[in-house]
Structure formats: C-alpha cells, structure tokens
Design an enzyme around this catalytic site. Structure first.
Site, PDB file in Angstrom:
ATOM      1  N   LYS A 112      18.850  26.433  27.385  1.00  0.00           N
ATOM      2  CA  LYS A 112      19.787  25.412  26.798  1.00  0.00           C
ATOM      3  C   LYS A 112      19.118  25.371  25.422  1.00  0.00           C
ATOM      4  CE  LYS A 112      22.962  23.592  30.073  1.00  0.00           C
ATOM      5  NZ  LYS A 112      23.419  22.613  30.807  1.00  0.00           N
ATOM      6  N   LYS A 195      26.373  32.965  36.089  1.00  0.00           N
ATOM      7  CA  LYS A 195      27.371  31.704  36.773  1.00  0.00           C
ATOM      8  C   LYS A 195      28.430  31.311  35.797  1.00  0.00           C
ATOM      9  CE  LYS A 195      25.193  27.350  35.429  1.00  0.00           C
ATOM     10  NZ  LYS A 195      25.077  26.000  35.430  1.00  0.00           N
ATOM     11  N   LYS A 198      30.499  25.537  32.495  1.00  0.00           N
ATOM     12  CA  LYS A 198      31.225  24.929  31.625  1.00  0.00           C
ATOM     13  C   LYS A 198      30.820  25.145  29.906  1.00  0.00           C
ATOM     14  CE  LYS A 198      30.752  20.610  34.310  1.00  0.00           C
ATOM     15  NZ  LYS A 198      29.809  19.373  34.339  1.00  0.00           N
TER      16      LYS A 198
HETATM   17  N1  AQP Z   1      28.844  28.536  39.095  1.00  0.00           N
HETATM   18  C1  AQP Z   1      28.598  27.731  39.677  1.00  0.00           C
HETATM   19  N2  AQP Z   1      28.496  28.034  41.225  1.00  0.00           N
HETATM   20  C2  AQP Z   1      28.176  26.964  42.081  1.00  0.00           C
HETATM   21  N3  AQP Z   1      27.823  25.875  41.837  1.00  0.00           N
HETATM   22  C3  AQP Z   1      27.726  25.394  40.491  1.00  0.00           C
HETATM   23  N4  AQP Z   1      27.391  24.130  39.745  1.00  0.00           N
HETATM   24  C4  AQP Z   1      27.540  24.275  38.497  1.00  0.00           C
HETATM   25  N5  AQP Z   1      28.161  25.806  38.447  1.00  0.00           N
HETATM   26  C5  AQP Z   1      28.016  26.190  39.417  1.00  0.00           C
HETATM   27  C6  AQP Z   1      27.075  23.134  40.519  1.00  0.00           C
HETATM   28  O1  AQP Z   1      28.054  21.993  40.122  1.00  0.00           O
HETATM   29  C7  AQP Z   1      27.390  20.827  40.268  1.00  0.00           C
HETATM   30  C8  AQP Z   1      27.581  19.980  38.922  1.00  0.00           C
HETATM   31  O2  AQP Z   1      26.777  20.235  38.105  1.00  0.00           O
HETATM   32  P1  AQP Z   1      26.758  19.675  36.676  1.00  0.00           P
HETATM   33  O3  AQP Z   1      27.142  18.655  36.474  1.00  0.00           O
HETATM   34  O4  AQP Z   1      25.168  20.113  36.361  1.00  0.00           O
HETATM   35  O5  AQP Z   1      27.368  20.969  36.153  1.00  0.00           O
HETATM   36  P2  AQP Z   1      26.978  21.825  35.075  1.00  0.00           P
HETATM   37  O6  AQP Z   1      25.616  22.173  35.175  1.00  0.00           O
HETATM   38  O7  AQP Z   1      27.001  20.944  33.880  1.00  0.00           O
HETATM   39  O8  AQP Z   1      28.238  22.669  35.004  1.00  0.00           O
HETATM   40  P3  AQP Z   1      28.032  23.935  34.435  1.00  0.00           P
HETATM   41  O9  AQP Z   1      29.038  24.762  34.463  1.00  0.00           O
HETATM   42  O10 AQP Z   1      26.814  24.728  35.236  1.00  0.00           O
HETATM   43  O11 AQP Z   1      27.426  23.538  32.898  1.00  0.00           O
HETATM   44  P4  AQP Z   1      26.341  23.822  32.266  1.00  0.00           P
HETATM   45  O12 AQP Z   1      26.416  25.376  32.258  1.00  0.00           O
HETATM   46  O13 AQP Z   1      26.867  23.355  30.791  1.00  0.00           O
HETATM   47  O14 AQP Z   1      25.195  23.244  32.764  1.00  0.00           O
HETATM   48  C9  AQP Z   1      25.900  21.130  40.334  1.00  0.00           C
HETATM   49  O15 AQP Z   1      25.456  20.950  41.735  1.00  0.00           O
HETATM   50  C10 AQP Z   1      25.954  22.550  40.172  1.00  0.00           C
HETATM   51  O16 AQP Z   1      24.856  23.332  41.059  1.00  0.00           O
END
Ligand code: AQP
Length: 332
Positions: A112, A195, A198
């Site tokens: 990030k 993966k 968001k």
């Molecule tokens: N692609 C995925 N497959 C399986 N599990 C996933 N999680 C996130 N993406 C996947 C799981 O969702 C939960 C919430 O995580 P978070 O609030 O940390 O979500 P996040 O990381 O903001 O979601 P993103 O989409 O992964 O956002 P970015 O990439 O922006 O950080 C966690 O238990 C996570 O493992």
C-alpha cells in the site's frame, strides 16, 4: 465456548464477495459455536486518507450489511471500534514492544505504501497491524476468522502476545488463525491471479454486495476466463474458471467435484450464466434487508450502543491488566 474476534474496515460503500466468502460468511457460522466479537474497524479506515462524512456513512452501511447477511446481536457482540477507546490505548503499549524492522516487513504496508508513495503513506498505515493486534488481544480471542491476506498480520499478533506475556507475565491469550481454505482467496474477475480488493480491483473485477444485481451478472458474464474450453479446477493454469467455481460452490453449498460433474461437456458460457443467476438470487434479499436496517438509524444506533457496552466490559478488564503488568501506576 471459544472466544473469536474479527474485524472489517468501512472503506467502501459495499462489501465485496471476497470479504463475504473469505471472512464474513464464517462470522455468521461462528456466532453459533463461539463467543464472537465482531467489529467495524473505523480506526483502521482512516489510515489511508478519508472523507469524514463518507466514513460515517460507510460505518452505518457496514453494520447494516453485517446484520443483513445474518449477524445477530443476540448471538454475537457487534460494535464499532471507535466506540471502545481501549483499542487505541492498547495499540500504544503494543507499539512499544514492536520492532521497527518487524513492522516494516508487513507485506500489506509495503504494497500500500508503494502505491501511495512513501511521503504520502501515513504512520498509521505503518502501525495498522499493531492496532489489529490490539483489537484481537483485548478480547482474549482464541481464534480469528480471516481471509488468507491477513495471515502475516495474525502471525505478528501471536508474536506480540507471546512477547508481552514473557516480558511482563501471562496477560494475553495467543490466538490461532482460522482461515477457511476453500474460500480464503477470492480473486479479481478481470485479473484472476490477484485477490478481489476494495482498493485495488477495477470496477469490473469486483462483485459488490450492494451494487445493482444486473451489473453483477454482467461482470460475471464478462469475467476473464482461460484458454481452452473445458471446465476444470486448476488454480495454476485456469485461475479464472477456478475462481468462478469456488464462488459457485460456496454460494450453493455444493462441492467443486459436484459442479465439475454437472458441467462436464458444457462451456464457460453456461457456467457464467448459471453463476450470474446464483449471485443475483444471493444478493437481492441481502440488499432488501440492508435497506431496511438503513431506514431505521435509531434502531441501528441502539444495537451498536449495546454492542459497545458488551465489548467494553471485556476490553477494560484486559487493558487494566495490561497497564498494571507494564507498570503504570493505577489511578488513586
Ligand atoms: N479477495 C478476498 N478473498 C477472501 N477474503 C478476503 N478478504 C478481503 N478480500 C478477500 C477478507 O475480508 C475481511 C475484511 O477485510 P478488510 O476489512 O481488511 O478488507 P480489506 O482488506 O479492506 O478488503 P480488501 O478488499 O482486501 O481491501 P484492500 O485491498 O483495500 O485492503 C478480512 O478477513 C480479509 O481477509
């Protein structure tokens, strides 16, 4: 009953299918078998820049979606992180036993901050996993249900718990990582080796629970599939088709083998068409329930106040203990 803790960030208007299948679905199951604490982690959500009004709205949206997919405040403790100040307090203490290099090895931070540039990446983004450790350790959680992407942070949490305990005396439960293997990583529909995310997925790569179901159906139909025509489960050589099969199996409670048998001799188009229907049927009632919760913000706030009280009862006891162990003079 084992204690579990897990959190989700209110960093988008809608959760995506990866969040649901990788984590939240499991939360719903675990509230039946565990003493479960689930948290909308708004402190985490300000580590990468945000708009205050949007954050407030997304926090409500997150809670409404969690209730809509089946969390029941009678069966679990559902709360918002900023309502329980002990999270930030314990994070400070844990940050003082975390090595700078140790924190710097976290892959999520590296990814990030590389994207943001080191001058614009915040110190909060750097200490994010320490706050996450505080979230978990405050509740003396035995297990933490998360997706595969969180494994490294969970290892850090375990290390910090063990370090604190051996330096200052037994204080924290060392949690185990609970990853549901089959759906641990849902991948991007357009880029099926990474993966679904968001922040990183393109709009066509991600299925949002709250988007127009017709749009979800369209995205599935235009998902990147692989060369060849046969429907096979092979993450390495057919990551696109394998991802579709994973989602399909999870949403219909069928096994991949059953699906392979069913689609033997059929084409990618058939699989996509049927999965699109499954997704539409899945999200439509969730959207209706989410709207109903959002239409009654007074009720939502009341549920959150109850959740925060339940959470604080545990969090204050742990923080008091940790403060005493560290040597802070108790207030008179
Ligand atoms: N692609 C995925 N497959 C399986 N599990 C996933 N999680 C996130 N993406 C996947 C799981 O969702 C939960 C919430 O995580 P978070 O609030 O940390 O979500 P996040 O990381 O903001 O979601 P993103 O989409 O992964 O956002 P970015 O990439 O922006 O950080 C966690 O238990 C996570 O493992």
């Amino acid at each position: 009953r084992p204690r579990v803790f897990s959190g989700i960030q209110p960093t988008a208007d809608s959760f995506h299918l990866g969040n649901y299948l990788g984590a939240v679905r499991n939360w719903v199951a675990m509230q039946e078998t565990s003493d479960a604490f689930y948290c909308v982690v708004d402190l985490h959500a300000i580590t990468a820049g945000h708009d205050p009004a949007v954050l407030r709205n997304r926090t409500r949206l997150s809670v409404a979606q969690l209730l809509a997919v089946g969390l029941d405040p009678e069966r679990c403790t559902l709360f918002v992180q900023s309502h329980v100040p002990e999270h930030a307090q314990l994070a400070w203490v844990l940050s003082c036993i975390t090595g700078f290099g140790e924190a710097g090895r976290m892959v999520q931070f590296k990814d990030k901050s590389a994207k943001q540039g080191s001058d614009s990446a915040s110190v909060g983004l750097f200490t994010y996993p320490i706050l996450q450790a505080a979230d978990i350790l405050l509740y003396q959680a035995d297990a933490v249900p998360v997706g595969e992407d969180q494994r490294q942070h969970l290892e850090l949490t375990r290390d910090l718990a063990q370090r604190f305990n051996s330096r200052f005396g037994q204080t924290f439960t060392v949690p185990s990582v609970h990853i549901v293997k089959d759906t641990a990583k849902i991948t991007d529909l357009q880029e099926p080796t990474v993966k679904m995310s968001k922040s990183a997925s393109s709009p066509n790569g991600i299925i949002e629970l709250l988007e127009d179901p017709a749009r979800s159906a369209k995205k599935i139909k235009s998902a990147v599939t692989d060369t060849g025509r046969e429907i096979l489960y092979d993450e390495e050589n057919k990551p696109g088709v394998s991802n579709l099969l994973t989602m399909y199996a999870a949403l219909t409670a069928r096994t991949i083998d059953e699906l392979l048998e069913e689609y033997d001799g059929k084409g990618y188009g058939d699989l996509k068409k049927d999965l699109a229907e499954v997704v539409v049927d899945f999200v439509t009632p969730i959207q209706e329930r989410t709207r109903a919760y959002l239409d009654d913000p007074g009720h939502l706030d009341k549920l959150l106040a109850i959740g925060a009280d339940k959470a604080r009862a545990v969090a204050t006891a742990t923080l008091d203990k940790a403060y005493r162990r560290v040597g802070f003079l108790p207030p008179g």
